[in-house]
Design a protein around this motif. Structure first.
Motif, PDB file in Angstrom:
ATOM      1  N   LYS A  13      24.408 136.685  29.561  1.00  0.00           N
ATOM      2  CA  LYS A  13      23.107 137.052  30.125  1.00  0.00           C
ATOM      3  C   LYS A  13      22.861 136.337  31.462  1.00  0.00           C
ATOM      4  N   ILE A  14      23.316 135.093  31.567  1.00  0.00           N
ATOM      5  CA  ILE A  14      23.165 134.383  32.838  1.00  0.00           C
ATOM      6  C   ILE A  14      23.919 135.102  33.947  1.00  0.00           C
ATOM      7  N   VAL A  15      25.156 135.488  33.661  1.00  0.00           N
ATOM      8  CA  VAL A  15      25.974 136.179  34.663  1.00  0.00           C
ATOM      9  C   VAL A  15      25.335 137.516  35.053  1.00  0.00           C
ATOM     10  N   ARG A  16      24.826 138.232  34.068  1.00  0.00           N
ATOM     11  CA  ARG A  16      24.185 139.519  34.378  1.00  0.00           C
ATOM     12  C   ARG A  16      22.970 139.335  35.279  1.00  0.00           C
TER      13      ARG A  16
ATOM     14  N   VAL B  58      11.595 135.422  41.861  1.00  0.00           N
ATOM     15  CA  VAL B  58      12.740 134.993  41.051  1.00  0.00           C
ATOM     16  C   VAL B  58      12.719 135.689  39.689  1.00  0.00           C
ATOM     17  N   PRO B  59      13.762 136.472  39.333  1.00  0.00           N
ATOM     18  CA  PRO B  59      13.821 137.114  38.016  1.00  0.00           C
ATOM     19  C   PRO B  59      14.010 136.099  36.894  1.00  0.00           C
ATOM     20  N   LEU B  60      13.689 136.535  35.663  1.00  0.00           N
ATOM     21  CA  LEU B  60      13.631 135.605  34.544  1.00  0.00           C
ATOM     22  C   LEU B  60      14.600 135.942  33.420  1.00  0.00           C
ATOM     23  N   LEU B  61      15.093 134.896  32.777  1.00  0.00           N
ATOM     24  CA  LEU B  61      15.873 135.001  31.546  1.00  0.00           C
ATOM     25  C   LEU B  61      15.029 134.332  30.466  1.00  0.00           C
ATOM     26  N   CYS B  62      14.625 135.089  29.459  1.00  0.00           N
ATOM     27  CA  CYS B  62      13.532 134.680  28.578  1.00  0.00           C
ATOM     28  C   CYS B  62      14.012 134.111  27.250  1.00  0.00           C
ATOM     29  N   PHE B  63      13.524 132.905  26.949  1.00  0.00           N
ATOM     30  CA  PHE B  63      13.828 132.259  25.680  1.00  0.00           C
ATOM     31  C   PHE B  63      12.539 131.628  25.139  1.00  0.00           C
TER      32      PHE B  63
ATOM     33  N   SER C 180      24.650 143.414  39.170  1.00  0.00           N
ATOM     34  CA  SER C 180      23.850 143.708  37.977  1.00  0.00           C
ATOM     35  C   SER C 180      22.452 143.114  38.057  1.00  0.00           C
ATOM     36  N   GLY C 181      22.275 142.052  38.835  1.00  0.00           N
ATOM     37  CA  GLY C 181      20.961 141.417  38.916  1.00  0.00           C
ATOM     38  C   GLY C 181      20.029 142.043  39.935  1.00  0.00           C
ATOM     39  N   SER C 182      20.546 142.982  40.732  1.00  0.00           N
ATOM     40  CA  SER C 182      19.717 143.553  41.812  1.00  0.00           C
ATOM     41  C   SER C 182      18.516 144.324  41.275  1.00  0.00           C
ATOM     42  N   GLU C 183      18.663 144.965  40.093  1.00  0.00           N
ATOM     43  CA  GLU C 183      17.522 145.713  39.541  1.00  0.00           C
ATOM     44  C   GLU C 183      16.362 144.787  39.213  1.00  0.00           C
ATOM     45  N   PHE C 184      16.674 143.591  38.725  1.00  0.00           N
ATOM     46  CA  PHE C 184      15.622 142.630  38.392  1.00  0.00           C
ATOM     47  C   PHE C 184      15.019 142.025  39.656  1.00  0.00           C
ATOM     48  N   LYS C 185      15.876 141.765  40.639  1.00  0.00           N
ATOM     49  CA  LYS C 185      15.401 141.210  41.910  1.00  0.00           C
ATOM     50  C   LYS C 185      14.456 142.194  42.606  1.00  0.00           C
ATOM     51  N   ASN C 186      14.822 143.463  42.599  1.00  0.00           N
ATOM     52  CA  ASN C 186      13.959 144.474  43.220  1.00  0.00           C
ATOM     53  C   ASN C 186      12.643 144.630  42.461  1.00  0.00           C
ATOM     54  N   ALA C 187      12.730 144.599  41.129  1.00  0.00           N
ATOM     55  CA  ALA C 187      11.528 144.770  40.313  1.00  0.00           C
ATOM     56  C   ALA C 187      10.563 143.599  40.497  1.00  0.00           C
ATOM     57  N   VAL C 188      11.104 142.382  40.547  1.00  0.00           N
ATOM     58  CA  VAL C 188      10.220 141.230  40.703  1.00  0.00           C
ATOM     59  C   VAL C 188       9.587 141.213  42.093  1.00  0.00           C
ATOM     60  N   GLY C 189      10.298 141.758  43.065  1.00  0.00           N
ATOM     61  CA  GLY C 189       9.716 141.874  44.403  1.00  0.00           C
ATOM     62  C   GLY C 189       8.510 142.799  44.414  1.00  0.00           C
ATOM     63  N   ALA C 190       8.585 143.894  43.655  1.00  0.00           N
ATOM     64  CA  ALA C 190       7.467 144.838  43.577  1.00  0.00           C
ATOM     65  C   ALA C 190       6.265 144.213  42.862  1.00  0.00           C
ATOM     66  N   VAL C 191       6.526 143.429  41.801  1.00  0.00           N
ATOM     67  CA  VAL C 191       5.430 142.778  41.087  1.00  0.00           C
ATOM     68  C   VAL C 191       4.827 141.660  41.936  1.00  0.00           C
ATOM     69  N   LYS C 192       5.669 140.954  42.675  1.00  0.00           N
ATOM     70  CA  LYS C 192       5.172 139.916  43.590  1.00  0.00           C
ATOM     71  C   LYS C 192       4.181 140.513  44.582  1.00  0.00           C
ATOM     72  N   LYS C 193       4.489 141.687  45.069  1.00  0.00           N
ATOM     73  CA  LYS C 193       3.606 142.342  46.041  1.00  0.00           C
ATOM     74  C   LYS C 193       2.220 142.588  45.434  1.00  0.00           C
ATOM     75  N   LYS C 194       2.178 142.909  44.143  1.00  0.00           N
ATOM     76  CA  LYS C 194       0.892 143.124  43.470  1.00  0.00           C
ATOM     77  C   LYS C 194       0.084 141.835  43.414  1.00  0.00           C
ATOM     78  N   LEU C 195       0.765 140.714  43.162  1.00  0.00           N
ATOM     79  CA  LEU C 195       0.075 139.429  43.153  1.00  0.00           C
ATOM     80  C   LEU C 195      -0.476 139.097  44.534  1.00  0.00           C
TER      81      LEU C 195
ATOM     82  N   ILE D   1      11.304 142.699  34.848  1.00  0.00           N
ATOM     83  CA  ILE D   1      11.694 141.712  35.859  1.00  0.00           C
ATOM     84  C   ILE D   1      12.585 140.612  35.260  1.00  0.00           C
ATOM     85  N   GLY D   2      13.093 140.878  34.052  1.00  0.00           N
ATOM     86  CA  GLY D   2      13.947 139.881  33.432  1.00  0.00           C
ATOM     87  C   GLY D   2      14.608 140.394  32.171  1.00  0.00           C
TER      88      GLY D   2
END
Length: 490
Positions: free
Chosen positions: A431-434, A389-394, A440-455, A413-414
């Motif tokens: 930012k929520i819509v993005r 799950v990608p993140l929106l950071c606050f 627009s959110g596919s880049e974050f979804k793909n990136a978090v998938g790659a980091v998940k694989k490392k975990l 990833i966020g």
């Protein structure tokens, strides 16, 4: 001596905050499953909150009376974990979140006396010999207590290695004018071993303050003097996520990356650790399309300003995205029963559900969840990555600003929710819509998938975290045998 009495015996003392207790509980189970005997010590306050969350609160003073043991289920499965509690120096029902400075002062000045008494009693018990003390790095006393009772000291760091190394190298930050100075430098920090470059705004909140004299600063200064005497340091991170930082620390200390420290199966746990009653929103989530719901939570401890909460609420409404919002009763003030804008809940209809608390990893792993608006607590980040799950950071406090840097700049990833001091509903909605948009959110979804694989790979039989944990077990058992040999020889 019976084989059972030859087990290495560790006392584990977590820092009394939700985000520190959870990984410490899972570390206890991990050690016990590898043949350790463990005595786990919670504070009476944490124990009392856990009972209250389970609806098992009693009228006593909060001391452990044997009526509830959070490890009863796993002990029934054969794990050798004992459980006890002690005072943190404050009344059990004292509101530690809203009286943060008094709570921290008690942990700084008073808590060690209670620790010495309880550890001394455990060490003096006939039968099993205690070998090591595993304590949260933020405590200021572990090396002294361990030395007094002849124990090995294992420091458990529950945040990323990057935050550890910033605190570990406070002297370099001072010398170079990036911390504890009248007019601190604003250029990038590029002299910390294993850290390529870091903007001052990405340091922890305590390292950005112009007058480092608070009780939290005193805890940090004392804790990171104390940790230099640790025999071993365990870190809830993954080597592949922070390779340069971890390598530089390993060159200085016996430092082991063993994360992510999750319960077996991730979404379930046989040990109750939640400090609030958990709401189940599964049925509502089941009605929503995959990836369509934003999960919103600002953690277990830090507070939002009412102004920020109102803007975030309006931003959520403007975004037209479905959401689950975990809204703690004390998120703004314990005196403010409902801090949301007037009419907010009524205008949402079925596109949102607002609950006081939940089992976060179960929600994040639900197929309907497509994004996480988060305060950037380290446990939340690891759980979100594990669920893809990608993140929106606050970020709100302490390590969360540095964690955001890892999420947004290093792993991509966020998104930052806001780069300005003032939060606006329009920017929140944008930012929520993005983040949630399929395009627009596919880049974050793909990136978090790659980091998940490392975990996932780190926790495999030949993965880096498994190897580091195995090496730690071998190293500490070797030290235990050395100490026992010397003791028996004497």
């Amino acid at each position: 001596m019976a084989d059972n009495d030859r087990k290495p015996h560790a006392i584990i003392i977590p820092y009394p905050l939700q985000g520190h207790v959870n990984p410490s509980v899972h570390l206890a189970i991990k050690l016990a499953s590898r043949g350790f005997a463990v005595t786990f010590i919670n504070t009476q306050s944490i124990h009392h909150q856990t009972l209250k969350a389970l609806g098992q609160e009693h009228d006593g003073d909060g001391e452990s009376d044997g009526s509830y043991d959070i490890f009863a289920n796993v002990r029934g499965a054969g794990l050798d974990i004992r459980y006890t509690t002690m005072s943190d120096g404050l009344p059990v029902r004292f509101d530690r979140s809203l009286n943060h400075d008094q709570f921290m002062a008690s942990l700084l000045h008073v808590f060690s006396a209670h620790v010495e008494e309880v550890v001394g009693n455990i060490v003096a018990m006939p039968g099993k010999r205690v070998n090591c003390l595993i304590a949260d790095t933020f405590f200021v006393w572990p090396s002294k207590v361990a030395k007094k009772f002849g124990l090995l000291y294992v420091s458990f760091w529950t945040e990323p290695a990057l935050v550890f190394t910033l605190y570990y190298h406070l002297d370099l930050l001072r010398i170079n004018g990036h911390f504890a100075c009248q007019d601190c430098r604003e250029d990038p920090i590029d002299y910390i071993p294993g850290v390529e470059s870091l903007e001052p705004k990405d340091m922890t909140s305590y390292l950005q303050e112009s007058h480092p004299s608070s009780v939290c600063h005193q805890i940090i200064f004392n804790a990171f003097r104390d940790v230099k005497a640790a025999d071993f340091i365990l870190c809830n991170t993954v080597r592949e996520l922070e390779p340069s930082t971890v390598s530089a620390l390993q060159a200085r200390k016996p430092f082991y990356s063993i994360g992510p420290v999750f319960p077996e199966g991730f979404t379930t746990s046989d040990v109750a650790t939640s400090l609030w009653p958990e709401s189940d929103c599964t049925q509502w989530l089941d009605t929503k399309p995959p990836g369509s719901v934003l999960y919103v939570s600002f953690g277990s401890y830090a507070h939002l300003s009412r102004a920020d909460l109102v803007e975030i609420a309006h931003g959520l409404s403007l975004s037209e995205v479905d959401f689950v919002w975990v809204l703690r009763a004390d998120i703004v003030s314990s005196n403010n029963i409902d801090p949301l804008p007037d009419g907010f809940k009524e205008q949402l209809g079925d596109r949102a559900i607002i609950i006081p608390w939940c089992r976060q990893n179960a929600v994040l792993s639900h197929p309907a969840i497509g994004g996480f608006l988060t305060h950037c607590g380290w446990n939340s980040i690891l759980e979100s990555i594990w669920s893809g799950v990608p993140l929106l950071c606050f970020p709100l406090l302490t390590d969360q600003f540095t964690n955001r840097k890892l999420v947004v700049d290093d792993w991509r990833i966020g998104l930052n929710l806001s780069n300005r001091n003032k939060t606006t509903r329009e920017e929140v909605a944008k930012k929520i819509v993005r983040l949630m948009s399929k395009e627009s959110g596919s880049e974050f979804k793909n990136a978090v998938g790659a980091v998940k694989k490392k975990l996932e790979e780190a926790l495999m039989a030949d993965g880096s975290s498994t190897k580091d944990f195995d090496q730690f077990l071998a190293d500490i058992k070797d030290r235990i045998h050395q100490k026992e040999h010397l003791s028996d020889g004497a």
